[in-house]
Scaffold this motif. Structure first.
Motif, short mmCIF file in Angstrom:
data_model
loop_
_atom_site.label_atom_id
_atom_site.label_comp_id
_atom_site.label_asym_id
_atom_site.label_seq_id
_atom_site.Cartn_x
_atom_site.Cartn_y
_atom_site.Cartn_z
N HIS A 18 49.08 -2.82 46.70
CA HIS A 18 48.81 -1.84 45.65
C HIS A 18 49.06 -0.42 46.16
O HIS A 18 48.63 -0.04 47.25
N PHE A 19 49.76 0.37 45.35
CA PHE A 19 50.08 1.76 45.68
C PHE A 19 49.15 2.64 44.86
O PHE A 19 49.34 2.81 43.65
N ASP A 20 48.15 3.22 45.52
CA ASP A 20 47.16 4.06 44.84
C ASP A 20 47.71 5.48 44.79
O ASP A 20 47.62 6.24 45.77
N ILE A 21 48.25 5.84 43.66
CA ILE A 21 48.88 7.16 43.55
C ILE A 21 47.85 8.27 43.50
O ILE A 21 48.16 9.43 43.77
N ASP A 22 46.59 7.94 43.14
CA ASP A 22 45.57 8.98 43.06
C ASP A 22 45.21 9.52 44.44
O ASP A 22 44.68 10.63 44.56
N LYS A 23 45.47 8.77 45.48
CA LYS A 23 45.11 9.21 46.83
C LYS A 23 46.20 10.05 47.49
O LYS A 23 46.00 10.56 48.58
N ASP A 24 47.36 10.14 46.87
CA ASP A 24 48.47 10.92 47.44
C ASP A 24 48.72 12.12 46.53
O ASP A 24 49.18 11.96 45.39
N PRO A 25 48.40 13.32 46.98
CA PRO A 25 48.58 14.50 46.09
C PRO A 25 50.03 14.78 45.74
O PRO A 25 50.29 15.53 44.80
N LEU A 26 50.95 14.22 46.49
CA LEU A 26 52.36 14.49 46.21
C LEU A 26 52.92 13.56 45.14
O LEU A 26 54.03 13.76 44.66
N VAL A 27 52.17 12.52 44.74
CA VAL A 27 52.67 11.52 43.81
C VAL A 27 51.96 11.68 42.48
O VAL A 27 50.73 11.73 42.41
N THR A 28 52.76 11.78 41.42
CA THR A 28 52.21 11.84 40.06
C THR A 28 52.96 10.86 39.18
O THR A 28 54.09 10.45 39.49
N MET A 29 52.29 10.47 38.08
CA MET A 29 52.92 9.57 37.10
C MET A 29 53.06 10.35 35.79
O MET A 29 52.13 11.02 35.35
N LYS A 30 54.24 10.26 35.19
CA LYS A 30 54.47 10.98 33.95
C LYS A 30 53.55 10.46 32.86
O LYS A 30 53.33 9.24 32.75
N PRO A 31 53.01 11.34 32.02
CA PRO A 31 52.12 10.89 30.93
C PRO A 31 52.85 9.95 29.98
O PRO A 31 54.02 10.18 29.62
N GLY A 32 52.14 8.88 29.56
CA GLY A 32 52.72 7.91 28.63
C GLY A 32 53.87 7.13 29.20
O GLY A 32 54.65 6.54 28.46
N SER A 33 53.99 7.12 30.51
CA SER A 33 55.12 6.48 31.17
C SER A 33 54.64 5.94 32.50
O SER A 33 53.58 6.30 33.00
#
Length: 1197
Positions: free
Chosen positions: A81-96
């Motif tokens: 599992h890739f927890d994007i919340d723990k990496d400040p450089l990683v974001t997910m586009k809204p609704g995507s």
């Protein structure tokens, strides 16, 4: 209004195919129609499996999915599992589900290398993406290496290695020189697939020091460069010379000339090699050979032929490429290298492997509760791929059990499904060369039928063609579809109609009685839905007059006719083709209505001509051939203008149009290019013919647009390349009916000529424009700013009307409308005018004057109220005049000057004023009527300025040592004179000026005597006046002091001779002769010649001036070794008139015998010239350049 759909015959198979493709039930993509239906997730967009990123940009890993409710997204990286919340450089586009990794601010791309997988999940299941391998692109530098220069003899083979650094993706290789120019390649020199540069044999012209291999990494847009390679190719003679110069032992094999040799392969090595390629890729096989002469490469496939449309030769046939390679392309390929001395063969065994590819990918499945269904996943590859199933992203082996599901290899069977059976299934087909992953959902729904096709669509079909009526539907369980015709018709059966699985009704042969309203009804156990569509049957387009085969002579004209009949509601487009292509872009080809006309036919015009008629529903065509033959010999034609047309006839006579028909006259061997139609209005302008229309030379009829109430007659003229015919006889007259005017007068204006009137003018209509009898004009007016009603009056056919009793200068709205006995013209637009102007009533106030300098003043005033102008404000006018002169204090009247300033300006400049003067001015406002009252006079005074030059300057009473000056004061003193300044200086005989003397003279003087001047001397005088401001312009004069009478007479004679033309000419001739002699002397001296002075020796026996050479007794050679001083310039003759040697620049003392040379009374030289001169080297005053005429002549006596 019903929507229209059209079907042509050519589109029917395509539509049927599409209908069959969409027969499987699926949840439609139209969210507006089925927005309330739940649906498992479906991946709609994802990054490629092998995703190479640019390390200079942010990383974007795409994952988009649809579903209802909208899915949520999660990611795994390298299987966890890739927890994007723990990496400040990683974001997910809204609704995507798309990830954005911000490596530009901080971080490195290498940190995020790995295998990523996206999961889209909602309450109905989970869909997964491919495994996305993320790798940053790399463009490494070349390793540093020392490259030794290469020296070869002519004819040897060579391979220049490139060996580029391994990058990601692989680099593109090319060879260039230091100037970034690509190195030329040929059958002899070429680049291999591995990037090396191959020479089958080298030539001296290959010598260069900058063979450079470049690697271009497109992903990062960078180019890396290898160190340059130096190559020198020497011939046998050069090699032998080198050996002889550097070696004692001359036994060296390289000194032997390179012999011709048969080919051998540089690459690949040996007689056989293996090649493996994947299905769908480009197969590239390469053979490069060396030899002398240069070998030629040939390719064959053993036990087979090369595919025709997929085989390409590259790199001068050294590379064989086969695109879209498949398993059938496996086999042995042989390349053959040949030259005149032999051939060599190499066999490449090709094996085509295949990553998995779909035979039948699983499709989404929508079932209703209790139904059965199957998911099929079939793939092929080499080797055969393995099939694995997942449900909601989890292998089925460890997924929760579902009693409705049974797996059998590549098939999953569902029976008696329930809502809990909804899920997303993944099929994974993989082998050692890759994998395929497909998502397919099972969606268990219970939905009544819905019709997705829009209601009341209008279908238009050509008679006797198939008609397809759409009825797209959705429902679960799958609805049954029935079609009905009319409101009370029975269900349509398949004996006449075809009912497709997707709901489409097909009428194989639509007849006129097939037209009408059709109803589609969809039913399942949960309900029913229906929809109506309409069908219209159109008559087919037909060619009732087809073009006919024609044989024409070269240079003549041919016409093809094509008459088309079509349905009245369809508009056909007629197109002519030649040999199934467009007509030539040539003005000889003209298309008009039903005809194609070709003039001046040439041999190239022969061929097949096709008339194609197209409508929105169908198209027809007909063809005819044209054969061009040589013309039969005929007498030379006589070319002339055409004969006039005849038999003019008027038909289809309507109120505003008529059809004119005529018969052309003979064209007199020059084709008629156009007809010109003219008309005469016998009612309004009898005898005057006007241009009506022009038509092409192939037409004999014209539809003419007419105007009402005109008695028309028409005539026609024909025109060809020679000229225009005389007019035809006039046609019969045709009087059109009267109608109301269709236009109003133009140029409407309203301008008052008196303060209490308004003159309305316009440009009246002519008789042709009147459109009927009784032409009149309705003139209307009202004040623009008031609430008054329009005042109107009807006047006769005139062009002016005067409205009296108007207020002064008031804006009015004006309209002039034409009318006749039939009615009124359209309502005209109102224009604005003004009643008459009157003189302004008020003078400008608060006039102020600011004196800028002695000649310029600035005037300011307050504007007058606009109402008091009583007209169009044109500007302000300043009257100003000089009242008196302050210098003389006497009054004199001067004409007033006027300056006008346009518009509403409230200031202006008065230039050109007289300094030290009194002026008076006033200001007036100006309108179109004239000037208003003057403002109060305003006086002002200009300050002093500098004076003008004295009016005159005369020199009187010259004496030996004095001159008397008389003058008149300046005409414009421009102030109070304070003094005069006199400056003078002597001028010598060479016109050089002496020292300048300043003298101040009181202002009240007009005469002054200068004493103690030099006698017989010319003086120049500069004289000017001054005021307190400064000095004025100066006046100049020259004069000479006198001498005694005898000397004056001598000087007079000398001056008179010097100014005579003959004397000037004589002096010019002497000067020219001296110049020629000097040039000859200079040339001979430079050549080292000796002066011929033997005759001089005989005449003058003085040994002191004739130095002799001791050896031969000849005259000594000329020498310029002495340092001669130039003559002094700028000196003047002393008053005792003796000439000093050191002071004069043209003294004749140097040229006489000693210092006894004298002048007589008339200034001539009386010293007896003897050609003998005493040398005085110690003084050094002789010039080596012979600067004077006497010196030059002395040299040649």
């Amino acid at each position: 209004m019903p929507k229209k759909k059209h079907f042509s015959a050519g589109r029917v198979p395509l539509i049927l195919f599409l209908c069959q493709m969409i027969s499987a039930l699926d949840v439609p993509l139209d969210s507006k129609l089925l927005g309330d239906l739940v649906q498992p997730p479906t991946i709609t967009q994802q990054s490629p499996k092998d995703y190479i990123i640019d390390p200079r940009e942010n990383i974007v890993i795409q994952c988009e999915a649809k579903g209802r409710p909208p899915p949520s997204f999660s990611w795994t990286r390298n299987g966890t599992h890739f927890d994007i919340d723990k990496d400040p450089l990683v974001t997910m586009k809204p609704g995507s589900g798309t990830l954005v990794i911000n490596i530009l601010s901080e971080g490195k791309a290498e940190t995020y290398e790995g295998v990523y997988q996206c999961t889209a999940r909602n309450e109905r299941g989970a869909a997964i993406s491919n495994n996305i391998v993320v790798r940053p692109s790399r463009s490494p530098l070349w390793t540093k290496e020392r490259l030794e220069p290469i020296t070869l003899r002519n004819g040897q083979s060579l391979v220049l290695p490139c060996r580029p650094p391994i990058g990601l993706p692989p680099a593109i290789i090319f060879w260039m020189d230091n100037s970034f120019q690509r190195l030329p390649q040929s059958e002899r020199v070429s680049q291999g697939l591995n990037g090396d540069l191959y020479f089958s044999n080298v030539l001296p012209e290959d010598t260069r020091e900058d063979y450079i291999c470049y690697a271009r990494f497109n992903h990062t847009q960078t180019i890396q460069q290898k160190q340059p390679i130096s190559l020198k190719v020497i011939s046998v003679d050069e090699l032998n010379d080198t050996i002889a110069a550097n070696l004692s032992d001359t036994e060296f094999y390289g000194a032997k000339p390179s012999k011709e040799r048969p080919p051998t392969f540089l690459t690949p090595e040996g007689n056989e090699s293996l090649k493996e390629e994947l299905r769908g890729n480009v197969l590239s096989l390469e053979c490069i050979a060396e030899g002398l002469p240069t070998p030629v490469i040939y390719w064959i496939k053993e036990d087979g032929t090369l595919p025709v449309n997929r085989t390409f030769y590259r790199n001068f046939k050294k590379t064989l490429q086969i695109t879209q390679v498949s398993e059938a392309d496996s086999g042995n390929y042989q390349c053959i290298a040949k030259n005149t001395l032999g051939a060599v063969h190499h066999t490449i065994s090709v094996t085509v492997k295949a990553a998995p590819y779909w035979i039948s990918a699983p499709q989404n499945l929508v079932l209703s509760p209790g139904e059965n269904g199957t998911l099929i996943c079939r793939a092929n590859g080499n080797p055969k791929p393995r099939i694995g199933w997942l449900t909601n992203g989890v292998p089925v082996e460890i997924a929760p059990d579902d009693p409705s599901r049974k797996i059998d290899g590549d098939t999953i069977m569902f029976s008696n499904v329930q809502e809990r059976s909804s899920a997303v299934y993944q099929c994974n087909a993989s082998n050692e060369y890759g994998y395929l992953l497909a998502n397919a959902f099972v969606n268990v729904l219970a939905e009544p039928p819905r019709i997705l096709t829009s209601a009341n669509i209008l279908y238009q079909v050509i008679a006797n063609r198939p008609a397809l009526l759409d009825c797209a539907f959705f429902g679960s369980p799958l609805p049954t579809i029935e079609w009905f015709k009319g409101t009370k018709g029975r269900a349509l059966h398949e004996d006449i109609y075809v009912l497709h699985d997707n709901g489409t009704l097909e009428i194989p042969v639509a007849q006129k009685d097939s037209a009408g309203t059709y109803t589609c009804v969809a039913r399942n156990k949960l309900g029913m839905a229906k929809n109506e569509v309409h069908l219209e049957i159109k008559d087919p387009t037909r060619i009732i007059k087809q073009p006919e085969y024609a044989v024409v002579q070269r240079g003549s004209k041919v016409s093809f006719e094509c008459k088309v009949k079509h349905d009245d509601t369809l508009i056909p487009t007629i197109m002519w083709l030649k040999d199934n292509g467009e007509l030539p872009n040539d003005e000889r080809f003209s298309v008009d209505k039903d005809h194609l006309v070709v003039t001046d036919v040439s041999d190239d015009d022969g061929g097949t001509y096709t008339c194609a008629a197209n409508t929105t529903l169908d198209s027809v065509s007909a063809s005819a051939g044209l054969r061009v033959v040589a013309p039969t010999p005929t007498p030379a034609p006589i070319y002339d203008v055409p004969n006039p047309p005849f038999d003019l006839e008027l038909t289809n006579q309507l109120d505003k149009s008529v059809q004119l028909t005529w018969t052309p006259g003979d064209d007199n061997n020059s084709p008629i290019t156009k007809f010109i139609i003219e008309y005469e209005d016998a009612m309004h302008e009898a005898g005057i013919w006007h241009h009506q229309a022009e038509v092409s030379g192939t037409q004999t009829t014209a539809q003419l647009t007419l105007s009402p109430y005109v008695n028309y007659s028409f005539r026609v003229m024909a025109e060809n390349s020679i000229g225009r015919s005389v007019p035809s006889e006039a046609s019969e007259q045709y009087l059109t009916k009267a109608a109301e005017p269709d236009q109003n007068p133009t140029s409407v204006e309203g301008i008052g000529t008196e303060p209490d009137n308004l003159v309305i003018t316009w440009k009246p209509l002519n008789g042709f424009q009147s459109n009927g009898p009784g032409l009149q004009y309705k003139v209307s007016w009202r004040q623009k700013d008031g609430d008054d009603e329009w005042t109107s009056v009807v006047v006769a056919n005139v062009s002016k009307y005067i409205v009296s009793g108007t207020p002064t200068f008031v804006p009015y709205l004006i309209k002039v409308q034409a009318l006749n006995d039939v009615g009124f013209a359209p309502e005209p637009a109102a224009v604005m005018g003004h009643s008459g102007e009157d003189l302004p009533m008020v003078a400008p106030g608060n006039v102020r004057v600011n004196v800028v300098n002695s000649t310029l003043a600035e005037v300011h005033w307050d504007p007058v109220p606009l109402k008091s102008v009583r007209g169009h404000l044109q500007g302000y006018r300043i009257y100003y005049w000089k009242a008196q002169s302050s210098s003389k204090r006497n009054r004199r009247h001067i004409e007033k000057k006027i300056l006008t300033f346009q518009g509403s300006k409230t200031h202006g400049m008065l230039p050109g004023l007289q300094p030290y003067s009194h002026y008076t001015l006033n200001v007036r406002v100006v309108n179109g009527k004239g000037e208003g009252p003057a403002s109060t006079d305003r006086a002002f005074h200009t300050p002093e300025g500098v004076p003008s030059a004295p009016s005159s300057l005369k020199i009187v009473n010259p004496t030996l040592d004095s001159l008397t000056l008389e003058w008149d004061p300046p005409s414009h003193p421009n102030g109070v004179l304070t003094e005069y300044t006199l400056r003078y200086q002597p001028i010598n005989s060479t016109h050089e000026l002496g020292p300048l003397v300043d003298l101040k003279i009181p202002a009240n003087k007009t005469r002054w005597t200068l004493k103690h001047l030099n006698f017989s001397t010319r003086y120049k005088f500069y004289f000017y006046a001054q005021t307190s401001v400064g000095s004025g312009s100066q006046i100049t004069e020259e004069a000479i002091t006198t001498v005694d009478e005898g000397k004056m007479a001598m000087a007079s004679r000398q001056v008179d001779i010097a100014t005579q033309g003959w004397f000037i000419g004589l002096m010019c001739a002497v000067a020219l002769l001296i110049l020629i002699l000097l040039i000859v002397c200079f040339i001979r001296r430079n050549k080292g010649g000796k002066y011929p002075v033997k005759e001089k020796e005989d005449a003058h026996a003085d040994p002191e001036i004739q130095p002799m050479k001791e050896d031969d007794g000849t005259f000594g050679e000329y020498s310029d070794a002495e340092d001669h001083k130039p003559l002094k310039k700028g000196s003047r003759t002393p008053s005792d008139r003796t000439v000093k040697k050191e002071d004069s620049d043209d003294s004749l003392v140097d040229y006489g015998e000693g210092v006894n040379g004298q002048f007589n009374e008339d200034g001539s030289f009386i010293g007896q010239y003897s050609g003998k001169k005493e040398k005085e080297p110690a003084e050094g005053n002789e010039s080596s350049e012979a600067p004077s005429p006497v010196n030059a002549m002395n040299s040649f006596v």
